[in-house]
Design an enzyme around this catalytic site. Structure first.
Site, PDB file in Angstrom:
ATOM      1  N   LYS A 152      -2.501   6.934   1.734  1.00 26.06           N
ATOM      2  CA  LYS A 152      -2.235   7.302   3.124  1.00 26.06           C
ATOM      3  C   LYS A 152      -1.185   8.410   3.130  1.00 26.06           C
ATOM      4  CE  LYS A 152      -1.912   4.679   7.396  1.00 26.06           C
ATOM      5  NZ  LYS A 152      -2.992   5.315   8.129  1.00 26.06           N
ATOM      6  N   GLU A 158     -15.818   6.642   5.409  1.00 31.04           N
ATOM      7  CA  GLU A 158     -15.019   6.113   6.523  1.00 31.04           C
ATOM      8  C   GLU A 158     -14.895   7.203   7.574  1.00 31.04           C
ATOM      9  OE1 GLU A 158     -10.847   5.448   5.796  1.00 31.04           O
ATOM     10  OE2 GLU A 158     -10.752   6.992   4.259  1.00 31.04           O
ATOM     11  N   ARG A 173       0.834  -1.209   0.000  1.00 30.57           N
ATOM     12  CA  ARG A 173       0.000   0.000   0.000  1.00 30.57           C
ATOM     13  C   ARG A 173       0.864   1.252   0.000  1.00 30.57           C
ATOM     14  NH1 ARG A 173      -4.354   0.444   4.649  1.00 30.57           N
ATOM     15  NH2 ARG A 173      -2.500   0.917   5.864  1.00 30.57           N
TER      16      ARG A 173
HETATM   17  N1  PLP Z   1      -8.801   4.707   7.167  1.00 29.36           N
HETATM   18  C1  PLP Z   1      -7.989   5.671   7.624  1.00 29.36           C
HETATM   19  C2  PLP Z   1      -8.293   7.081   7.252  1.00 29.36           C
HETATM   20  C3  PLP Z   1      -6.873   5.328   8.426  1.00 29.36           C
HETATM   21  O1  PLP Z   1      -6.068   6.288   8.893  1.00 29.36           O
HETATM   22  C4  PLP Z   1      -6.659   3.984   8.751  1.00 29.36           C
HETATM   23  C5  PLP Z   1      -5.509   3.588   9.572  1.00 29.36           C
HETATM   24  O2  PLP Z   1      -4.522   3.172   9.079  1.00 29.36           O
HETATM   25  C6  PLP Z   1      -7.537   3.011   8.266  1.00 29.36           C
HETATM   26  C7  PLP Z   1      -8.596   3.414   7.479  1.00 29.36           C
HETATM   27  C8  PLP Z   1      -7.360   1.567   8.598  1.00 29.36           C
HETATM   28  O3  PLP Z   1      -6.383   0.963   7.815  1.00 29.36           O
HETATM   29  P1  PLP Z   1      -5.567  -0.291   8.345  1.00 29.36           P
HETATM   30  O4  PLP Z   1      -6.571  -1.306   8.737  1.00 29.36           O
HETATM   31  O5  PLP Z   1      -4.767  -0.722   7.171  1.00 29.36           O
HETATM   32  O6  PLP Z   1      -4.763   0.173   9.486  1.00 29.36           O
HETATM   33  C1  COI Z   2      -3.506   3.447  11.865  1.00 20.90           C
HETATM   34  O1  COI Z   2      -4.473   2.798  12.251  1.00 20.90           O
HETATM   35  O2  COI Z   2      -2.377   2.954  11.750  1.00 20.90           O
HETATM   36  C2  COI Z   2      -3.628   4.840  11.505  1.00 20.90           C
HETATM   37  O3  COI Z   2      -2.862   5.297  10.735  1.00 20.90           O
HETATM   38  C3  COI Z   2      -4.716   5.612  12.114  1.00 20.90           C
HETATM   39  C4  COI Z   2      -4.311   6.941  12.654  1.00 20.90           C
HETATM   40  C5  COI Z   2      -3.516   6.862  13.908  1.00 20.90           C
HETATM   41  C6  COI Z   2      -3.717   7.836  11.622  1.00 20.90           C
END
Ligand code: PLP
Ligand code: COI
Length: 341
Positions: free
Chosen positions: A183, A219, A81
């Site tokens: 991200k 989200e 990602r």
């Molecule tokens: N959406 C946002 C905006 C986030 O910051 C995060 C955190 O990483 C997620 C979703 C969840 O992603 P993941 O499950 O890969 O941590």
């Molecule tokens: C995560 O879940 O790793 C995130 O990035 C969420 C937040 C702390 C930015």
């Protein structure tokens, strides 16, 4: 020897650990990379990251398992990602194998900061990359730095797994997340006003709707969303502008293959949210945080699961996912990277 830290009372904050990983990109290639004890970064005043926010990051965790190993959850997914985000932002990819090696080195070097099994805490890892050389015209940097730091963390929301309250923000004041499928630092900067405003008004998080029609659930500021229907189907919004959460993809797999539930990724309209019986935020930091109430401009939707406990299906998903991460339940092939036996 474990560090003298009150593991069970950690919140989600920064605590300095001993080592961080640093690698520099120059003349079209990444250097060897090294571990450093210096938590500061000195930058050129016109660095791409400072002028045009050319930066991206990942979030992942290392856990101590029931049998005392230290493991990471699906680090290859974070590596891929991040490479996609980097491409979108005109940054060089940090190769997947080097990323996993860097994660391994960072965790090994900070092994005493991996919280004990059963403490409810874990070691959060923050890989990130930024444009480091001077740019002044609007164009990408040509030199970059990739770093990973580690910090032990507890629950993202105060109160651990107590249900939280979301609100649908007022888009006249808060910028929509827009390109949330990557991200990148700038996406988060654009959400800071909405987050601070939600907190000032007593809500835990914002539930964003699609910016085009404002009718579909997207989200939250730091996590994806799942819902559970009255007949126990796990539903999650389909959208090309949300971050493709690794936790969410894992939960949908767990719902189908471990719990025998139906799992659907489809458009979710705000108008149908009142029909769901459970709702939760999912992400690395959020894990699976139950939602008790959603407020949409004065209209309150109280989830039947209430403000005291996790809903029944949310709890099953939570127990199975964390069971896999902590080694209590057998993981699907390739999900667990063992760092230290
Ligand atoms: N959406 C946002 C905006 C986030 O910051 C995060 C955190 O990483 C997620 C979703 C969840 O992603 P993941 O499950 O890969 O941590
Ligand atoms: C995560 O879940 O790793 C995130 O990035 C969420 C937040 C702390 C930015």
């Amino acid at each position: 020897m474990k560090k003298d830290i009150d593991w069970s009372n950690l919140g989600f904050g920064y605590l300095k650990t001993d080592y961080r990983y640093v690698s520099n990109y120059k003349d079209g290639k990444w250097d060897e990379g090294t571990l450093s004890t210096d938590e500061t970064v000195t930058l050129h005043e016109s660095a791409g990251v400072l002028q045009y926010a050319q930066t991206c990051f990942e979030g992942m965790k290392a856990y101590r398992t029931v049998d005392g190993k230290v493991v990471c959850f699906r680090p290859d997914m974070n590596a891929k990602r991040m490479a996609e985000t980097a491409e979108y932002l005109e940054m060089p990819a940090f190769p997947v194998d080097k990323f996993i090696e860097a994660v391994t080195k960072t965790v090994e070097a900070n092994i005493d900061f991996v919280p004990p099994y059963g403490s409810g805490a874990s070691l959060y890892l923050r890989p990130y990359m930024f444009g480091s050389n001077a740019v002044i015209g609007v164009k990408p940097a040509t030199e970059f730095q990739f770093r990973i730091f580690a910090t032990p963390v507890g629950p993202y929301f105060k109160g651990g797994v107590k249900p939280i309250t979301l609100r649908v923000p007022d888009f006249d004041r808060a910028a929509p997340r827009g390109t949330g499928h990557i991200k990148a630092g700038l996406n988060y900067a654009m959400s800071l006003h909405a987050i601070a405003d939600a907190h000032r008004q007593g809500y835990n998080e914002n539930m964003y709707l699609d910016s085009q029609t404002r009718t579909k659930v997207e989200e939250t500021g730091g996590a994806n969303i799942i819902f559970v229907t009255k007949d126990n189907t796990v539903v999650t919004p389909k959208s090309s502008t949300i971050l493709p959460s690794i936790t969410r993809r894992s939960l949908m797999y767990v719902a189908e293959h471990y719990l025998g539930l139906k799992a659907e990724e489809r458009e979710v309209y705000m108008s149908e949210v009142k029909e769901f019986k459970e709702c939760a935020l999912c992400g690395t930091a959020a894990v699976l945080s139950p939602v008790g109430k959603i407020v949409d401009h004065g209209e309150e939707i109280a989830l039947p699961s209430g403000m005291n406990d996790m809903g029944e299906i949310t709890k099953k998903l939570y127990d199975t996912l964390t069971g896999i991460q902590m080694g209590r339940i057998e993981a699907p092939e390739g999900w667990i990277k063992v760092i230290n036996e």
